[in-house]
Design a protein around this motif. Sequence first.
Motif, PDB file in Angstrom:
ATOM      1  N   LEU A 179       0.820  -1.219   0.000  1.00 25.77           N
ATOM      2  CA  LEU A 179       0.000   0.000   0.000  1.00 25.77           C
ATOM      3  C   LEU A 179       0.851   1.264   0.000  1.00 25.77           C
ATOM      4  CD1 LEU A 179      -2.959  -0.877   2.392  1.00 25.77           C
ATOM      5  CD2 LEU A 179      -3.003  -0.586  -0.087  1.00 25.77           C
ATOM      6  N   LEU A 180       1.951   1.240   0.726  1.00 24.57           N
ATOM      7  CA  LEU A 180       2.854   2.394   0.750  1.00 24.57           C
ATOM      8  C   LEU A 180       3.401   2.676  -0.646  1.00 24.57           C
ATOM      9  CD1 LEU A 180       4.335   4.381   2.726  1.00 24.57           C
ATOM     10  CD2 LEU A 180       6.207   2.752   2.665  1.00 24.57           C
ATOM     11  N   GLY A 181       3.811   1.629  -1.341  1.00 22.86           N
ATOM     12  CA  GLY A 181       4.288   1.805  -2.709  1.00 22.86           C
ATOM     13  C   GLY A 181       3.189   2.281  -3.638  1.00 22.86           C
ATOM     14  N   PHE A 182       1.990   1.742  -3.483  1.00 23.41           N
ATOM     15  CA  PHE A 182       0.877   2.136  -4.342  1.00 23.41           C
ATOM     16  C   PHE A 182       0.534   3.608  -4.152  1.00 23.41           C
ATOM     17  CE2 PHE A 182      -3.736   2.632  -4.986  1.00 23.41           C
ATOM     18  CZ  PHE A 182      -3.801   2.315  -6.341  1.00 23.41           C
ATOM     19  N   PHE A 183       0.417   4.035  -2.899  1.00 20.27           N
ATOM     20  CA  PHE A 183       0.104   5.440  -2.653  1.00 20.27           C
ATOM     21  C   PHE A 183       1.248   6.359  -3.057  1.00 20.27           C
ATOM     22  CE2 PHE A 183      -3.124   3.748   0.420  1.00 20.27           C
ATOM     23  CZ  PHE A 183      -4.212   4.187  -0.328  1.00 20.27           C
ATOM     24  N   GLY A 184       2.478   5.870  -2.994  1.00 21.17           N
ATOM     25  CA  GLY A 184       3.604   6.655  -3.488  1.00 21.17           C
ATOM     26  C   GLY A 184       3.513   6.888  -4.981  1.00 21.17           C
ATOM     27  N   VAL A 185       3.101   5.865  -5.726  1.00 19.39           N
ATOM     28  CA  VAL A 185       2.944   6.022  -7.173  1.00 19.39           C
ATOM     29  C   VAL A 185       1.828   7.018  -7.474  1.00 19.39           C
ATOM     30  CG1 VAL A 185       2.227   4.833  -9.290  1.00 19.39           C
ATOM     31  CG2 VAL A 185       3.850   3.744  -7.752  1.00 19.39           C
ATOM     32  N   ILE A 186       0.756   6.963  -6.713  1.00 20.26           N
ATOM     33  CA  ILE A 186      -0.388   7.845  -6.964  1.00 20.26           C
ATOM     34  C   ILE A 186      -0.102   9.283  -6.529  1.00 20.26           C
ATOM     35  CG2 ILE A 186      -2.815   8.274  -6.380  1.00 20.26           C
ATOM     36  CD1 ILE A 186      -2.429   5.852  -8.150  1.00 20.26           C
ATOM     37  N   LEU A 187       0.487   9.472  -5.362  1.00 20.80           N
ATOM     38  CA  LEU A 187       0.570  10.809  -4.771  1.00 20.80           C
ATOM     39  C   LEU A 187       1.850  11.580  -5.098  1.00 20.80           C
ATOM     40  CD1 LEU A 187      -0.913   9.976  -1.256  1.00 20.80           C
ATOM     41  CD2 LEU A 187      -2.080  10.974  -3.238  1.00 20.80           C
TER      42      LEU A 187
ATOM     43  N   LYS B 104       8.312   8.199  -8.117  1.00 22.65           N
ATOM     44  CA  LYS B 104       7.339   7.229  -8.611  1.00 22.65           C
ATOM     45  C   LYS B 104       8.017   5.896  -8.926  1.00 22.65           C
ATOM     46  CE  LYS B 104       3.859  10.264 -10.635  1.00 22.65           C
ATOM     47  NZ  LYS B 104       2.576   9.757 -10.164  1.00 22.65           N
ATOM     48  N   ILE B 105       9.199   5.946  -9.503  1.00 22.00           N
ATOM     49  CA  ILE B 105       9.931   4.716  -9.818  1.00 22.00           C
ATOM     50  C   ILE B 105      10.327   3.995  -8.537  1.00 22.00           C
ATOM     51  CG2 ILE B 105      12.074   3.824 -10.819  1.00 22.00           C
ATOM     52  CD1 ILE B 105      11.829   6.046 -12.923  1.00 22.00           C
TER      53      ILE B 105
ATOM     54  N   MET C 280       6.593  -1.245  -4.089  1.00 17.36           N
ATOM     55  CA  MET C 280       5.385  -2.037  -4.266  1.00 17.36           C
ATOM     56  C   MET C 280       5.722  -3.428  -4.815  1.00 17.36           C
ATOM     57  SD  MET C 280       1.840  -0.980  -6.181  1.00 17.36           S
ATOM     58  CE  MET C 280       2.634  -0.655  -7.716  1.00 17.36           C
ATOM     59  N   SER C 281       6.648  -3.499  -5.755  1.00 20.39           N
ATOM     60  CA  SER C 281       7.064  -4.787  -6.308  1.00 20.39           C
ATOM     61  C   SER C 281       7.722  -5.661  -5.244  1.00 20.39           C
ATOM     62  CB  SER C 281       8.030  -4.562  -7.470  1.00 20.39           C
ATOM     63  OG  SER C 281       8.594  -5.760  -7.897  1.00 20.39           O
ATOM     64  N   THR C 282       8.535  -5.057  -4.409  1.00 15.65           N
ATOM     65  CA  THR C 282       9.169  -5.797  -3.316  1.00 15.65           C
ATOM     66  C   THR C 282       8.124  -6.310  -2.332  1.00 15.65           C
ATOM     67  OG1 THR C 282      11.154  -4.432  -3.548  1.00 15.65           O
ATOM     68  CG2 THR C 282      10.899  -5.637  -1.487  1.00 15.65           C
ATOM     69  N   GLY C 283       7.103  -5.513  -2.066  1.00 14.13           N
ATOM     70  CA  GLY C 283       6.032  -5.951  -1.178  1.00 14.13           C
ATOM     71  C   GLY C 283       5.247  -7.118  -1.750  1.00 14.13           C
TER      72      GLY C 283
ATOM     73  N   GLU D 167       9.126  17.016 -12.258  1.00 20.00           N
ATOM     74  CA  GLU D 167       7.774  17.067 -11.713  1.00 20.00           C
ATOM     75  C   GLU D 167       6.780  16.844 -12.846  1.00 20.00           C
ATOM     76  OE1 GLU D 167       7.079  17.431  -8.423  1.00 20.00           O
ATOM     77  OE2 GLU D 167       9.236  17.439  -8.078  1.00 20.00           O
ATOM     78  N   THR D 168       5.830  15.931 -12.634  1.00 25.22           N
ATOM     79  CA  THR D 168       4.904  15.562 -13.717  1.00 25.22           C
ATOM     80  C   THR D 168       4.015  16.719 -14.150  1.00 25.22           C
ATOM     81  OG1 THR D 168       3.365  14.691 -12.052  1.00 25.22           O
ATOM     82  CG2 THR D 168       4.832  13.115 -13.111  1.00 25.22           C
ATOM     83  N   SER D 169       3.605  17.556 -13.214  1.00 27.77           N
ATOM     84  CA  SER D 169       2.718  18.678 -13.581  1.00 27.77           C
ATOM     85  C   SER D 169       3.456  19.682 -14.478  1.00 27.77           C
ATOM     86  CB  SER D 169       2.182  19.360 -12.334  1.00 27.77           C
ATOM     87  OG  SER D 169       3.257  19.793 -11.518  1.00 27.77           O
ATOM     88  N   GLU D 170       4.733  19.929 -14.205  1.00 27.94           N
ATOM     89  CA  GLU D 170       5.512  20.856 -15.021  1.00 27.94           C
ATOM     90  C   GLU D 170       5.787  20.283 -16.407  1.00 27.94           C
ATOM     91  OE1 GLU D 170       6.317  23.973 -14.181  1.00 27.94           O
ATOM     92  OE2 GLU D 170       5.224  23.655 -12.320  1.00 27.94           O
TER      93      GLU D 170
END
Length: 117
Positions: free
Chosen positions: A11-19, A26-27, A33-36, A107-110
């Motif tokens: 979940l920590l990895g998933f929320f890291g990818v999202i947030l 993100k990588i 997440m893959s390790t989890g 940064e993805t937004s930029e």
Amino acid sequence: MLEAFVFATILLGFFGVILKKNLVMKIISMDVMSTGVIGYYVVVAARNGLFSPIVDSASRDEVVRPVAYADPVPQAVILTAIVIGLSIQALMLVGVMKLARDNPTLETSEIEKGNTP
């Protein structure tokens, strides 16, 4: 208890990818997440008292008592998942390096602002 910690890692990895907005973060989150997921598979598949499925000539001659052998297929699947995860992570890092040449930020937004028509 251990399953809960492994699930929390996923979940920590998933929320890291999202947030997270930084591509490198993100990588790293995808790697966590893959390790989890690999850890969860190991926790679920772990059993005590399993023997290696190796048969030698001495064991054929003796009276063979039934024992529970470990299945080698899940081990091969996990090793394959680790190798594929490493190669995907390397490919994503190369993509981020190419983006970093053209953009002053990761940064993805930029990046989206600069590349929108």
